[in-house]
Design a protein around this motif. Structure first.
Motif, short mmCIF file in Angstrom:
data_model
loop_
_atom_site.label_atom_id
_atom_site.label_comp_id
_atom_site.label_asym_id
_atom_site.label_seq_id
_atom_site.Cartn_x
_atom_site.Cartn_y
_atom_site.Cartn_z
N ILE A 176 0.80 -1.21 0.00
CA ILE A 176 0.00 0.00 0.00
C ILE A 176 0.85 1.28 0.00
O ILE A 176 0.33 2.38 -0.13
CB ILE A 176 -0.96 0.00 1.21
N SER A 177 2.17 1.16 0.12
CA SER A 177 3.02 2.35 0.20
C SER A 177 4.44 2.04 -0.26
O SER A 177 4.93 0.92 -0.09
CB SER A 177 3.07 2.88 1.64
N ASP A 178 5.11 3.05 -0.82
CA ASP A 178 6.54 2.91 -1.14
C ASP A 178 7.39 3.83 -0.27
O ASP A 178 8.58 4.01 -0.52
CB ASP A 178 6.79 3.19 -2.63
N LYS A 179 6.80 4.39 0.77
CA LYS A 179 7.50 5.35 1.64
C LYS A 179 7.99 4.64 2.90
O LYS A 179 7.59 4.95 4.03
CB LYS A 179 6.59 6.53 1.95
N LEU A 180 8.85 3.69 2.69
CA LEU A 180 9.36 2.82 3.76
C LEU A 180 10.69 3.35 4.27
O LEU A 180 11.68 3.40 3.54
CB LEU A 180 9.53 1.39 3.21
N ASN A 215 15.16 -0.98 15.12
CA ASN A 215 14.95 -0.22 13.89
C ASN A 215 13.47 0.15 13.86
O ASN A 215 12.62 -0.70 13.64
CB ASN A 215 15.34 -1.04 12.67
N ASP A 216 13.19 1.41 14.14
CA ASP A 216 11.80 1.88 14.18
C ASP A 216 11.34 2.13 12.74
O ASP A 216 11.20 3.27 12.30
CB ASP A 216 11.71 3.14 15.03
N VAL A 217 11.12 1.05 12.02
CA VAL A 217 10.71 1.15 10.61
C VAL A 217 9.38 1.89 10.54
O VAL A 217 8.45 1.64 11.32
CB VAL A 217 10.60 -0.26 9.99
N SER A 218 9.30 2.84 9.59
CA SER A 218 8.15 3.74 9.52
C SER A 218 7.64 3.83 8.09
O SER A 218 8.43 3.94 7.15
CB SER A 218 8.56 5.15 9.99
N VAL A 219 6.33 3.80 7.95
CA VAL A 219 5.69 4.02 6.66
C VAL A 219 5.18 5.46 6.70
O VAL A 219 4.18 5.77 7.35
CB VAL A 219 4.54 3.03 6.42
N ARG A 220 5.91 6.37 6.04
CA ARG A 220 5.75 7.79 6.31
C ARG A 220 4.37 8.33 5.95
O ARG A 220 3.82 9.16 6.70
CB ARG A 220 6.83 8.58 5.57
N THR A 247 14.43 4.67 21.97
CA THR A 247 14.69 6.00 22.53
C THR A 247 14.71 7.13 21.51
O THR A 247 14.91 8.29 21.89
CB THR A 247 16.02 6.00 23.31
N GLY A 248 14.49 6.84 20.23
CA GLY A 248 14.47 7.89 19.22
C GLY A 248 15.63 7.77 18.26
O GLY A 248 16.62 7.08 18.53
N THR A 249 15.50 8.47 17.14
CA THR A 249 16.50 8.34 16.08
C THR A 249 17.18 9.67 15.81
O THR A 249 16.65 10.75 16.13
CB THR A 249 15.86 7.79 14.80
N SER A 250 18.33 9.59 15.18
CA SER A 250 19.11 10.79 14.85
C SER A 250 18.79 11.24 13.42
O SER A 250 17.92 10.69 12.75
CB SER A 250 20.61 10.48 14.99
N SER A 251 19.52 12.24 12.96
CA SER A 251 19.33 12.73 11.59
C SER A 251 19.79 11.67 10.58
O SER A 251 20.48 10.72 10.92
CB SER A 251 20.13 14.01 11.37
N GLY A 252 19.37 11.87 9.32
CA GLY A 252 19.78 10.98 8.25
C GLY A 252 18.70 10.03 7.79
O GLY A 252 18.98 9.12 6.99
N VAL A 253 17.47 10.22 8.26
CA VAL A 253 16.39 9.33 7.82
C VAL A 253 16.06 9.60 6.35
O VAL A 253 16.32 10.68 5.80
CB VAL A 253 15.14 9.50 8.70
N GLY A 254 15.47 8.58 5.72
CA GLY A 254 15.22 8.65 4.28
C GLY A 254 14.28 9.76 3.87
O GLY A 254 14.44 10.38 2.80
N VAL A 255 13.27 10.07 4.70
CA VAL A 255 12.28 11.08 4.34
C VAL A 255 12.90 12.46 4.23
O VAL A 255 12.37 13.34 3.54
CB VAL A 255 11.11 11.08 5.36
N ARG A 260 14.28 11.51 -1.88
CA ARG A 260 13.96 10.68 -0.73
C ARG A 260 14.77 9.37 -0.76
O ARG A 260 14.97 8.78 -1.82
CB ARG A 260 12.48 10.33 -0.70
N GLY A 261 15.18 8.95 0.42
CA GLY A 261 16.02 7.75 0.52
C GLY A 261 15.27 6.56 1.09
O GLY A 261 15.80 5.85 1.95
N TYR A 262 14.06 6.34 0.60
CA TYR A 262 13.26 5.23 1.13
C TYR A 262 13.86 3.88 0.77
O TYR A 262 14.53 3.73 -0.27
CB TYR A 262 11.83 5.31 0.62
N MET A 263 13.60 2.89 1.61
CA MET A 263 14.08 1.54 1.36
C MET A 263 13.18 0.84 0.35
O MET A 263 11.98 1.12 0.27
CB MET A 263 14.10 0.74 2.67
#
Length: 288
Positions: free
Chosen positions: A121-125, A158-163, A243-251, A256-259
């Motif tokens: 349902i999404s490509d924003k992984l 790894n807090d994988v997120s579907v944006r 506990t949260g993530t740092s900078s560098g996420v795909g969004v 965009r750097g989605y997986m």
């Protein structure tokens, strides 16, 4: 000590990893057979497990087992948003004055090496490499200066997120809870082994380094998070707090750097190890 959940010859068990040997808790009939029960049993059980290291009947070679999520089905899987200053800057959002907390449904949990599904349902992984706290004993209203005492140890999440699904709901839960979108592992590094607030964290997608930070940059540290959360709800052995993530996420990348299927994501945290998972297309798992 490194606590693990593993599969060996079709049998699931818990134990400790010492060098390249698995110490199987099943060798001692007094020890529990799953991670939540082992953590609930507390220090005496962990001491018995450590004593098994001298018993050759308890040892299994590491390459003979498959490591599973150290807590395959935690009672709670809580996440923290916007908890690194560099990540806040890349989102353009304001620094929170109070922790931003959300739930990941525990059916999303997978272990090291298991495949993350790109939803049909999404490509924003997206990926989010994070230090995760593992609660060691039942607790409520924990003061800040006692918070360390309720932590069993730490693992990698790894807090994988579907944006696009994340923004559909203000709680974020939908976009954070797709099946397979909660990799944790490869083990629990017990809290006596590391300082959780000075660990290098890196995330790669394939061979590209995407995230690099240090847990000293957490806005709300591990102990503050426990004090806050335990004010609201009882924390129990095996509960996970990412506990949260740092900078560098795909969004935040341009483009965009989605997986995507065929990729491999790897999160490494100093003093713990690395958590690596391939990306595949979501299989047809309809069940109704």
């Amino acid at each position: 000590m490194r606590l693990i959940t593993f599969e060996h010859q079709g049998r699931q068990s818990v134990g400790a990893l010492i060098d390249d040997r698995i110490i199987d808790a099943a060798a001692d009939p007094e020890l529990p057979g799953n991670m939540i029960a082992l953590l609930t049993a507390g220090a005496p059980a962990l001491q018995r497990l450590q004593q098994l290291a001298t018993d050759p009947r308890a040892a299994i070679a590491l390459d003979q087992v498959r490591l599973l999520a150290p807590v395959p089905r935690p009672g709670k899987f809580l996440g923290v948003g916007l908890n690194y200053a560099d990540h806040i800057r890349e989102t353009g959002l304001a620094t929170p004055e109070f922790p931003t907390i959300f739930n990941k449904q525990t059916s999303c949990v997978i272990g090291p090496g298991e495949a993350i599904h790109k939803p049909r349902i999404s490509d924003k992984l997206d990926y989010e490499g994070e230090l995760a706290i593992v609660i060691g004993r039942r607790c409520r209203h924990v003061p800040l200066d006692k918070a360390a005492s309720v932590i069993a140890g730490y693992t990698i999440a790894n807090d994988v997120s579907v944006r696009d699904w994340q923004v559909k709901s203000p709680t974020w839960t939908l976009g954070k809870s797709f099946d397979t979108h909660g990799p944790i592992g490869p083990w629990i590094e017990t809290s006596d082994s590391i300082d959780p607030h000075n660990l290098e964290l890196r995330t790669w997608v394939n061979d590209e380094l995407r995230q690099h930070s240090n847990t000293r940059h957490l806005i709300f540290n591990c102990y503050q998070l426990i004090a806050t959360l335990s004010t609201v709800c009882t924390l129990e052995p095996g509960d996970i707090i990412a506990t949260g993530t740092s900078s560098g996420v795909g969004v935040a990348m341009k483009p965009r750097g989605y997986m995507k299927p065929g990729d491999r994501v790897r999160v490494e945290i100093e003093g713990i190890g690395e958590l690596c998972n391939p990306i595949i297309e979501e299989p047809d798992t309809r069940c109704y």
